[in-house]
Design a protein around this motif. Structure first.
Motif, PDB file in Angstrom:
ATOM      1  N   ILE A 119       0.843  -1.198   0.000  1.00  0.00           N
ATOM      2  CA  ILE A 119       0.000   0.000   0.000  1.00  0.00           C
ATOM      3  C   ILE A 119       0.877   1.246   0.000  1.00  0.00           C
ATOM      4  O   ILE A 119       0.695   2.169  -0.786  1.00  0.00           O
ATOM      5  CB  ILE A 119      -0.935   0.015   1.224  1.00  0.00           C
ATOM      6  N   ALA A 120       1.833   1.284   0.922  1.00  0.00           N
ATOM      7  CA  ALA A 120       2.736   2.434   1.007  1.00  0.00           C
ATOM      8  C   ALA A 120       3.824   2.130   2.021  1.00  0.00           C
ATOM      9  O   ALA A 120       3.659   1.265   2.884  1.00  0.00           O
ATOM     10  CB  ALA A 120       1.984   3.694   1.416  1.00  0.00           C
ATOM     11  N   THR A 121       4.911   2.854   1.928  1.00  0.00           N
ATOM     12  CA  THR A 121       5.943   2.862   2.955  1.00  0.00           C
ATOM     13  C   THR A 121       6.017   4.268   3.512  1.00  0.00           C
ATOM     14  O   THR A 121       6.202   5.234   2.755  1.00  0.00           O
ATOM     15  CB  THR A 121       7.309   2.439   2.380  1.00  0.00           C
ATOM     16  N   LEU A 122       5.828   4.387   4.827  1.00  0.00           N
ATOM     17  CA  LEU A 122       5.743   5.696   5.477  1.00  0.00           C
ATOM     18  C   LEU A 122       6.684   5.767   6.664  1.00  0.00           C
ATOM     19  O   LEU A 122       7.042   4.738   7.258  1.00  0.00           O
ATOM     20  CB  LEU A 122       4.307   5.955   5.962  1.00  0.00           C
ATOM     21  N   LYS A 123       7.055   6.982   7.060  1.00  0.00           N
ATOM     22  CA  LYS A 123       7.823   7.173   8.278  1.00  0.00           C
ATOM     23  C   LYS A 123       6.938   6.839   9.472  1.00  0.00           C
ATOM     24  O   LYS A 123       5.808   7.327   9.574  1.00  0.00           O
ATOM     25  CB  LYS A 123       8.320   8.611   8.361  1.00  0.00           C
ATOM     26  N   LEU A 205      10.696   3.406   9.511  1.00  0.00           N
ATOM     27  CA  LEU A 205       9.853   3.205   8.344  1.00  0.00           C
ATOM     28  C   LEU A 205       8.871   2.070   8.608  1.00  0.00           C
ATOM     29  O   LEU A 205       9.208   1.097   9.293  1.00  0.00           O
ATOM     30  CB  LEU A 205      10.687   2.877   7.103  1.00  0.00           C
ATOM     31  N   VAL A 206       7.680   2.202   8.067  1.00  0.00           N
ATOM     32  CA  VAL A 206       6.653   1.169   8.188  1.00  0.00           C
ATOM     33  C   VAL A 206       6.144   0.848   6.792  1.00  0.00           C
ATOM     34  O   VAL A 206       5.707   1.744   6.053  1.00  0.00           O
ATOM     35  CB  VAL A 206       5.482   1.629   9.082  1.00  0.00           C
ATOM     36  N   ARG A 207       6.206  -0.407   6.452  1.00  0.00           N
ATOM     37  CA  ARG A 207       5.687  -0.869   5.161  1.00  0.00           C
ATOM     38  C   ARG A 207       4.273  -1.397   5.403  1.00  0.00           C
ATOM     39  O   ARG A 207       4.070  -2.332   6.199  1.00  0.00           O
ATOM     40  CB  ARG A 207       6.598  -1.960   4.605  1.00  0.00           C
ATOM     41  N   ILE A 208       3.296  -0.814   4.722  1.00  0.00           N
ATOM     42  CA  ILE A 208       1.898  -1.222   4.874  1.00  0.00           C
ATOM     43  C   ILE A 208       1.535  -2.115   3.695  1.00  0.00           C
ATOM     44  O   ILE A 208       1.655  -1.717   2.536  1.00  0.00           O
ATOM     45  CB  ILE A 208       0.952  -0.011   4.924  1.00  0.00           C
ATOM     46  N   GLU A 209       1.090  -3.324   4.018  1.00  0.00           N
ATOM     47  CA  GLU A 209       0.740  -4.286   2.973  1.00  0.00           C
ATOM     48  C   GLU A 209      -0.696  -4.755   3.174  1.00  0.00           C
ATOM     49  O   GLU A 209      -1.137  -4.994   4.301  1.00  0.00           O
ATOM     50  CB  GLU A 209       1.684  -5.487   3.014  1.00  0.00           C
ATOM     51  N   ALA A 210      -1.414  -4.901   2.081  1.00  0.00           N
ATOM     52  CA  ALA A 210      -2.795  -5.398   2.115  1.00  0.00           C
ATOM     53  C   ALA A 210      -2.800  -6.896   1.889  1.00  0.00           C
ATOM     54  O   ALA A 210      -2.171  -7.404   0.956  1.00  0.00           O
ATOM     55  CB  ALA A 210      -3.626  -4.701   1.053  1.00  0.00           C
ATOM     56  N   PRO A 212      -5.579 -10.616   2.310  1.00  0.00           N
ATOM     57  CA  PRO A 212      -7.002 -10.923   2.118  1.00  0.00           C
ATOM     58  C   PRO A 212      -7.909 -10.498   3.269  1.00  0.00           C
ATOM     59  O   PRO A 212      -9.052 -10.136   3.040  1.00  0.00           O
ATOM     60  CB  PRO A 212      -7.000 -12.449   1.947  1.00  0.00           C
ATOM     61  N   HIS A 213      -7.429 -10.533   4.519  1.00  0.00           N
ATOM     62  CA  HIS A 213      -8.316 -10.263   5.652  1.00  0.00           C
ATOM     63  C   HIS A 213      -7.885  -9.044   6.478  1.00  0.00           C
ATOM     64  O   HIS A 213      -8.394  -8.844   7.577  1.00  0.00           O
ATOM     65  CB  HIS A 213      -8.375 -11.490   6.561  1.00  0.00           C
ATOM     66  N   GLY A 214      -6.965  -8.258   5.971  1.00  0.00           N
ATOM     67  CA  GLY A 214      -6.527  -7.097   6.737  1.00  0.00           C
ATOM     68  C   GLY A 214      -5.279  -6.482   6.137  1.00  0.00           C
ATOM     69  O   GLY A 214      -4.950  -6.720   4.969  1.00  0.00           O
ATOM     70  N   ILE A 215      -4.598  -5.696   6.936  1.00  0.00           N
ATOM     71  CA  ILE A 215      -3.329  -5.119   6.490  1.00  0.00           C
ATOM     72  C   ILE A 215      -2.229  -5.542   7.466  1.00  0.00           C
ATOM     73  O   ILE A 215      -2.485  -5.798   8.644  1.00  0.00           O
ATOM     74  CB  ILE A 215      -3.374  -3.579   6.404  1.00  0.00           C
ATOM     75  N   TRP A 216      -1.022  -5.609   6.954  1.00  0.00           N
ATOM     76  CA  TRP A 216       0.158  -5.885   7.770  1.00  0.00           C
ATOM     77  C   TRP A 216       0.992  -4.619   7.877  1.00  0.00           C
ATOM     78  O   TRP A 216       1.190  -3.908   6.890  1.00  0.00           O
ATOM     79  CB  TRP A 216       1.002  -7.000   7.155  1.00  0.00           C
ATOM     80  N   LEU A 217       1.441  -4.329   9.073  1.00  0.00           N
ATOM     81  CA  LEU A 217       2.392  -3.243   9.308  1.00  0.00           C
ATOM     82  C   LEU A 217       3.740  -3.896   9.524  1.00  0.00           C
ATOM     83  O   LEU A 217       3.978  -4.524  10.557  1.00  0.00           O
ATOM     84  CB  LEU A 217       1.973  -2.415  10.526  1.00  0.00           C
ATOM     85  N   ARG A 218       4.609  -3.793   8.539  1.00  0.00           N
ATOM     86  CA  ARG A 218       5.929  -4.430   8.589  1.00  0.00           C
ATOM     87  C   ARG A 218       6.942  -3.401   9.069  1.00  0.00           C
ATOM     88  O   ARG A 218       7.110  -2.343   8.456  1.00  0.00           O
ATOM     89  CB  ARG A 218       6.341  -4.927   7.201  1.00  0.00           C
ATOM     90  N   MET A 219       7.621  -3.723  10.181  1.00  0.00           N
ATOM     91  CA  MET A 219       8.561  -2.782  10.792  1.00  0.00           C
ATOM     92  C   MET A 219       9.908  -3.455  11.005  1.00  0.00           C
ATOM     93  O   MET A 219       9.972  -4.503  11.656  1.00  0.00           O
ATOM     94  CB  MET A 219       7.998  -2.270  12.120  1.00  0.00           C
ATOM     95  N   PRO A 220      10.983  -2.887  10.481  1.00  0.00           N
ATOM     96  CA  PRO A 220      12.303  -3.476  10.685  1.00  0.00           C
ATOM     97  C   PRO A 220      12.639  -3.601  12.171  1.00  0.00           C
ATOM     98  O   PRO A 220      12.389  -2.684  12.955  1.00  0.00           O
ATOM     99  CB  PRO A 220      13.242  -2.474  10.002  1.00  0.00           C
TER     100      PRO A 220
END
Length: 357
Positions: A119-123, A205-210, A212-220
């Motif tokens: 979806i996006a990568t944001l601070k 940085l947070v990578r937001i991924e969509a 099937p049942h929600g979104i994932w917030l991926r954080m190093p």
């Protein structure tokens, strides 16, 4: 023969809300022994003074408190019992959050590990602030779960976060460090996002991924967080924004001064009167001059009324030292914007002049 002031187990069960079998269990465990047991028949009798303890015991068990903790709470003073309750609820919330995250992983596996969509990568700090600001416009209402959610719209240029409780609508647009792979929209559970905010804020940085049942917030260097999707359709806020009508009065005023005036205001309803070079904060039905704040006002003089619980949070989340109020009439929504930052916009619904104040 038992004391006439005692009641048999059946009567005590009805008064306490516990079944007879549960009372026998709690008697055998030592939590609630009967006041007297007939040595011949084995019938159990209880005292009136035991009803309160039995009801509290039942309530503690209804929130799944273990027997050892129940015994400690029943025998403790009020302050210590309250601490034990808070400790138990904190454990339940932690276990529930951990279970939700594990359930998300299981759902992903059941779905055949469908690749997630970026979806996006944001601070992280920027995303955390935006989520907290926009979620102030949510509400928990029976049958309307979508009002407790945050609507996300992602495109190649920006990501927009929107929430509404029908009396307020708040939206903020962010420019991502890395844009979406394709356009995407969905409504995410607001409570899940609130629970993740502290971790998000600590991640560069947070990578937001969509998924099937929600979104994932991926954080190093931090555990990934999953936030559930809400299936209900989000209100058509774009149509609402498009149909607002022409701005007739625009007032720019100090955010801190306006909030302070609202904090000093004694009533649950408040009137704002914008005219000349000031915004006046007053009681809706009072001729008293109220509190006058210096402001830049363009357009027609206008008075508009609000519920304090609608106006104050709409103003408090604004970015920067000044807020801009776009007014369209005493019965039309007001747009509240940060004078220096236009990426956060909030709509607040006024109350009618004949509203009982």
């Amino acid at each position: 023969m038992p004391n006439s002031d005692l009641m048999p187990i059946g009567v005590f069960a009805r008064r306490s809300g516990l079944t007879s079998s549960a009372l026998r269990f709690y008697a055998d465990s030592g939590l609630l022994p009967p006041a007297e047991v007939d040595p011949v028949t084995g019938y159990r009798y209880y005292d009136t003074d035991q009803v309160a303890r039995a009801r509290i015991l039942r309530q503690l068990r209804e929130i799944a408190m273990p027997l050892a903790a129940v015994e400690a709470a029943l025998n403790a003073g009020a302050d210590e019992a309250a601490r034990l309750l808070d400790e138990h609820i904190a454990k339940i919330e932690w276990y529930a959050a951990a279970a939700r995250q594990k359930a998300a992983v299981i759902k992903s596996a059941l779905s055949g590990n469908v690749p997630a969509l970026l979806i996006a990568t944001l601070k992280g700090p920027v995303l955390a602030d935006a989520v907290e600001q926009v979620l102030t416009a949510t509400a928990h209402e029976p049958g309307m779960a979508v009002l407790a959610g945050l609507h996300i719209e992602a495109s190649a240029e920006a990501i927009a976060l929107t929430a509404t409780d029908r009396y307020r609508l708040s939206t903020r647009t962010l420019v991502p460090a890395r844009a979406a792979e394709q356009t995407w929209a969905g409504t995410v559970d607001g409570d899940d996002l609130r629970a993740a905010v502290a971790e998000v804020r600590r991640s560069a940085l947070v990578r937001i991924e969509a998924a099937p049942h929600g979104i994932w917030l991926r954080m190093p260097a931090r555990a990934d967080r999953h936030c559930r999707m809400l299936p209900e359709e989000f209100p058509d806020h774009r149509q609402m924004l498009a149909s607002l009508g022409k701005v007739t009065t625009r007032a720019t005023v100090s955010k801190d001064l306006l909030l302070r005036a609202l904090e000093e205001h004694p009533c649950e309803h408040v009137a704002l009167h914008a005219y000349a070079h000031e915004v006046n904060v007053r009681h809706p039905n009072d001729e008293h001059p109220g509190i006058s704040l210096p402001a830049t006002v363009k357009g027609d003089a206008l008075q508009i009324r609000f519920e304090m619980t609608t106006l104050y949070p709409a103003l408090s989340t604004a970015i920067g030292p000044d807020v801009m109020l776009d007014l369209r009439g005493h019965d039309r929504p007001v747009t509240i914007r940060s004078a220096d930052r236009g990426d956060l916009t909030t709509l607040a619904m006024p109350i009618n002049f004949d509203h009982p104040a």
